[in-house]
Design a protein around this motif. Structure first.
Motif, PDB file in Angstrom:
ATOM      1  N   ARG A  22     -73.336  -9.025 -45.761  1.00  0.00           N
ATOM      2  CA  ARG A  22     -74.072 -10.287 -45.896  1.00  0.00           C
ATOM      3  C   ARG A  22     -73.184 -11.476 -45.525  1.00  0.00           C
ATOM      4  O   ARG A  22     -73.631 -12.419 -44.864  1.00  0.00           O
ATOM      5  N   HIS A  23     -71.943 -11.428 -45.965  1.00  0.00           N
ATOM      6  CA  HIS A  23     -70.998 -12.506 -45.648  1.00  0.00           C
ATOM      7  C   HIS A  23     -70.805 -12.636 -44.135  1.00  0.00           C
ATOM      8  O   HIS A  23     -70.843 -13.751 -43.585  1.00  0.00           O
ATOM      9  N   LEU A  24     -70.598 -11.514 -43.456  1.00  0.00           N
ATOM     10  CA  LEU A  24     -70.407 -11.544 -42.008  1.00  0.00           C
ATOM     11  C   LEU A  24     -71.654 -12.064 -41.306  1.00  0.00           C
ATOM     12  O   LEU A  24     -71.566 -12.878 -40.373  1.00  0.00           O
ATOM     13  N   ALA A  25     -72.821 -11.600 -41.747  1.00  0.00           N
ATOM     14  CA  ALA A  25     -74.075 -12.048 -41.127  1.00  0.00           C
ATOM     15  C   ALA A  25     -74.268 -13.546 -41.327  1.00  0.00           C
ATOM     16  O   ALA A  25     -74.713 -14.261 -40.416  1.00  0.00           O
ATOM     17  N   ALA A  26     -73.918 -14.038 -42.522  1.00  0.00           N
ATOM     18  CA  ALA A  26     -74.063 -15.468 -42.796  1.00  0.00           C
ATOM     19  C   ALA A  26     -73.133 -16.309 -41.927  1.00  0.00           C
ATOM     20  O   ALA A  26     -73.426 -17.473 -41.631  1.00  0.00           O
ATOM     21  N   SER A  27     -72.021 -15.709 -41.477  1.00  0.00           N
ATOM     22  CA  SER A  27     -71.086 -16.431 -40.612  1.00  0.00           C
ATOM     23  C   SER A  27     -71.536 -16.425 -39.156  1.00  0.00           C
ATOM     24  O   SER A  27     -70.905 -17.068 -38.308  1.00  0.00           O
ATOM     25  N   GLY A  28     -72.611 -15.683 -38.870  1.00  0.00           N
ATOM     26  CA  GLY A  28     -73.121 -15.606 -37.517  1.00  0.00           C
ATOM     27  C   GLY A  28     -72.516 -14.503 -36.675  1.00  0.00           C
ATOM     28  O   GLY A  28     -72.794 -14.408 -35.476  1.00  0.00           O
ATOM     29  N   ALA A  29     -71.684 -13.645 -37.273  1.00  0.00           N
ATOM     30  CA  ALA A  29     -71.018 -12.580 -36.526  1.00  0.00           C
ATOM     31  C   ALA A  29     -71.976 -11.423 -36.254  1.00  0.00           C
ATOM     32  O   ALA A  29     -72.843 -11.117 -37.081  1.00  0.00           O
ATOM     33  N   PRO A  30     -71.835 -10.752 -35.118  1.00  0.00           N
ATOM     34  CA  PRO A  30     -72.627  -9.537 -34.858  1.00  0.00           C
ATOM     35  C   PRO A  30     -72.110  -8.386 -35.710  1.00  0.00           C
ATOM     36  O   PRO A  30     -70.894  -8.167 -35.794  1.00  0.00           O
ATOM     37  N   VAL A  31     -73.019  -7.658 -36.358  1.00  0.00           N
ATOM     38  CA  VAL A  31     -72.638  -6.604 -37.303  1.00  0.00           C
ATOM     39  C   VAL A  31     -73.488  -5.366 -37.087  1.00  0.00           C
ATOM     40  O   VAL A  31     -74.720  -5.448 -36.974  1.00  0.00           O
ATOM     41  N   VAL A 152     -66.497   0.902 -28.565  1.00  0.00           N
ATOM     42  CA  VAL A 152     -65.510  -0.103 -28.187  1.00  0.00           C
ATOM     43  C   VAL A 152     -65.957  -1.439 -28.777  1.00  0.00           C
ATOM     44  O   VAL A 152     -67.037  -1.934 -28.456  1.00  0.00           O
ATOM     45  N   ASP A 153     -65.149  -1.976 -29.670  1.00  0.00           N
ATOM     46  CA  ASP A 153     -65.488  -3.233 -30.334  1.00  0.00           C
ATOM     47  C   ASP A 153     -64.352  -4.220 -30.137  1.00  0.00           C
ATOM     48  O   ASP A 153     -63.184  -3.838 -30.053  1.00  0.00           O
ATOM     49  N   GLY A 154     -64.699  -5.491 -30.069  1.00  0.00           N
ATOM     50  CA  GLY A 154     -63.702  -6.520 -29.834  1.00  0.00           C
ATOM     51  C   GLY A 154     -63.512  -7.426 -31.033  1.00  0.00           C
ATOM     52  O   GLY A 154     -64.080  -7.211 -32.111  1.00  0.00           O
ATOM     53  N   ARG A 155     -62.725  -8.444 -30.827  1.00  0.00           N
ATOM     54  CA  ARG A 155     -62.492  -9.441 -31.864  1.00  0.00           C
ATOM     55  C   ARG A 155     -63.819 -10.131 -32.221  1.00  0.00           C
ATOM     56  O   ARG A 155     -64.654 -10.392 -31.353  1.00  0.00           O
ATOM     57  N   ASP A 156     -64.027 -10.383 -33.514  1.00  0.00           N
ATOM     58  CA  ASP A 156     -65.222 -11.074 -34.017  1.00  0.00           C
ATOM     59  C   ASP A 156     -66.495 -10.256 -33.851  1.00  0.00           C
ATOM     60  O   ASP A 156     -67.602 -10.799 -33.897  1.00  0.00           O
ATOM     61  N   GLU A 157     -66.361  -8.942 -33.653  1.00  0.00           N
ATOM     62  CA  GLU A 157     -67.485  -8.005 -33.714  1.00  0.00           C
ATOM     63  C   GLU A 157     -67.157  -7.007 -34.823  1.00  0.00           C
ATOM     64  O   GLU A 157     -66.011  -6.570 -34.940  1.00  0.00           O
ATOM     65  N   TYR A 158     -68.165  -6.628 -35.609  1.00  0.00           N
ATOM     66  CA  TYR A 158     -67.857  -5.872 -36.817  1.00  0.00           C
ATOM     67  C   TYR A 158     -68.770  -4.656 -36.978  1.00  0.00           C
ATOM     68  O   TYR A 158     -69.981  -4.747 -36.794  1.00  0.00           O
ATOM     69  N   VAL A 159     -68.126  -3.542 -37.320  1.00  0.00           N
ATOM     70  CA  VAL A 159     -68.833  -2.322 -37.703  1.00  0.00           C
ATOM     71  C   VAL A 159     -68.361  -1.978 -39.108  1.00  0.00           C
ATOM     72  O   VAL A 159     -67.178  -1.705 -39.326  1.00  0.00           O
ATOM     73  N   HIS A 269     -62.547 -11.013 -45.073  1.00  0.00           N
ATOM     74  CA  HIS A 269     -62.819 -11.365 -43.675  1.00  0.00           C
ATOM     75  C   HIS A 269     -61.522 -11.739 -42.954  1.00  0.00           C
ATOM     76  O   HIS A 269     -61.241 -11.253 -41.847  1.00  0.00           O
ATOM     77  N   THR A 270     -60.729 -12.592 -43.569  1.00  0.00           N
ATOM     78  CA  THR A 270     -59.462 -13.015 -42.973  1.00  0.00           C
ATOM     79  C   THR A 270     -58.517 -11.833 -42.781  1.00  0.00           C
ATOM     80  O   THR A 270     -57.827 -11.720 -41.759  1.00  0.00           O
ATOM     81  N   THR A 271     -58.496 -10.940 -43.765  1.00  0.00           N
ATOM     82  CA  THR A 271     -57.623  -9.764 -43.699  1.00  0.00           C
ATOM     83  C   THR A 271     -58.056  -8.829 -42.584  1.00  0.00           C
ATOM     84  O   THR A 271     -57.218  -8.272 -41.859  1.00  0.00           O
ATOM     85  N   VAL A 272     -59.354  -8.642 -42.431  1.00  0.00           N
ATOM     86  CA  VAL A 272     -59.866  -7.817 -41.336  1.00  0.00           C
ATOM     87  C   VAL A 272     -59.440  -8.399 -39.996  1.00  0.00           C
ATOM     88  O   VAL A 272     -58.916  -7.689 -39.118  1.00  0.00           O
ATOM     89  N   ASP A 273     -59.675  -9.674 -39.800  1.00  0.00           N
ATOM     90  CA  ASP A 273     -59.373 -10.305 -38.512  1.00  0.00           C
ATOM     91  C   ASP A 273     -57.886 -10.201 -38.165  1.00  0.00           C
ATOM     92  O   ASP A 273     -57.525 -10.073 -36.996  1.00  0.00           O
TER      93      ASP A 273
END
Length: 326
Positions: A22-31, A152-159, A269-273
């Protein structure tokens, strides 16, 4: 970025993974959210009702389609029937990307609306009557592992994957498929026993492991976790009225989540990035091949009637540069 949530049954890993989604979705990130737990609770935690959850397509039931698509024109794979859960990609394989449409997502993923954002939800599927007594649950999670091997996933994309409880994920190499693993632990001896087991199993594979303390009620709980897991303790989470309302099927707007819990999710989120810079694509591919060869020798060759070691493309390294050229 690929993130796993693990922990013993009842630790709150599904709740924490759903909050992070939910946090990632609220930030506008693709999940892309994946429920790889036999209990299949991620859908309800994301707000789906019983009928909507039951209607989710099971990845395990669409394994043939997944294999047919991912195989592509890879000359090292004679047929989709010779693909197993650990089959690695090579030249000619089709790769999955977070931000795309493809037949695998069409068949296995469904959009879930979350406070104005949306995520793709995929589920392994629960045990059916036909499975009882004759099937191993890992045959279903194998669909998840095969997709992760070709993702294959890049920066600011989340699975985000809600994993099986306890140490079951070590029955395959799937525990090495993530940039970071969050282990949700309660401040109890049983709560930290899974941490010790996970830490020991993952020690030689470069797994980035951080502990999220859950159900922490005071300084004594915090001191206990710190003494048991040391610097691996990233953050703790306490009681949440927002979560209680969500579990009753009446979640308030996500922006009303308690400030302390919002800060905890931001730290996750910060730790993941930050782990993006730690990516070692050659090691990631090498580990994939390692577990494929182990599975091939122990059961795969006999099961398929093929030499699965021949599926390994020695010059192939999975990464964003490969995806860009496909």
């Amino acid at each position: 970025m690929k993130i796993a949530f693990v922990g013993k049954g009842g630790s709150g890993k599904t709740t924490l993974s759903s909050l992070f989604i939910r946090h990632l979705a609220a930030s506008g990130a693709p999940v892309v959210a994946v429920d790889a737990d036999i209990n299949q609770h991620l859908g309800p935690a994301l707000g789906l009702d019983e009928a909507e959850t039951a209607a989710l397509p099971a990845m395990g039931g669409r394994l043939q389609l997944i294999k047919d698509y991912l195989r592509g024109s890879n000359p090292r794979i004679a047929s989709a029937e010779t693909m197993i859960k650990t089959t690695p990609p090579g030249e000619g394989s089709r790769l999955l990307r977070v931000c795309e449409d493809n037949p695998v997502y069409d068949a296995c993923a469904r959009p879930v609306e979350l406070d104005g954002g949306a995520v793709r939800l995929m589920v392994t599927g629960p045990f059916t009557d036909a499975d009882l007594g004759v099937a191993c649950y890992h045959s279903k999670t194998g669909a998840v592992e095969l997709c992760l091997n070709h993702l294959v996933d890049g920066r600011d994309e989340y699975v985000v994957v809600d994993m099986t409880a306890g140490s079951d994920c070590f029955a395959s190499g799937m525990f090495t498929r993530f940039d970071i693993t969050f282990l949700v632990a309660e401040p109890t001896r049983k709560g930290v026993s899974v941490y010790r087991q996970y830490k020991e199993y993952a020690r030689d594979f470069g797994v980035v492991l951080k502990v999220v303390g859950n159900k922490v009620q005071g300084q004594d709980d915090l001191d206990f976790l710190r003494s048991e897991v040391g610097d691996d303790l990233l953050v703790t989470v306490g009681h949440s009225n927002w979560v209680r309302a969500m579990e009753k099927g009446r979640p308030p707007r996500f922006e009303l989540l308690e400030d302390a819990n919002r800060r905890a999710l931001s730290l996750l989120h910060t730790t993941v990035d930050a782990t993006y810079e730690l990516r070692d694509r050659e090691r990631y591919t090498r580990q994939m091949v390692h577990f494929h060869l182990k599975n091939a020798q122990s059961w795969g060759n006999e099961r398929t009637g093929a030499d699965l070691a021949a599926q390994v493309d020695p010059g192939f390294v999975l990464g964003e540069s490969v995806a860009a050229s496909v």
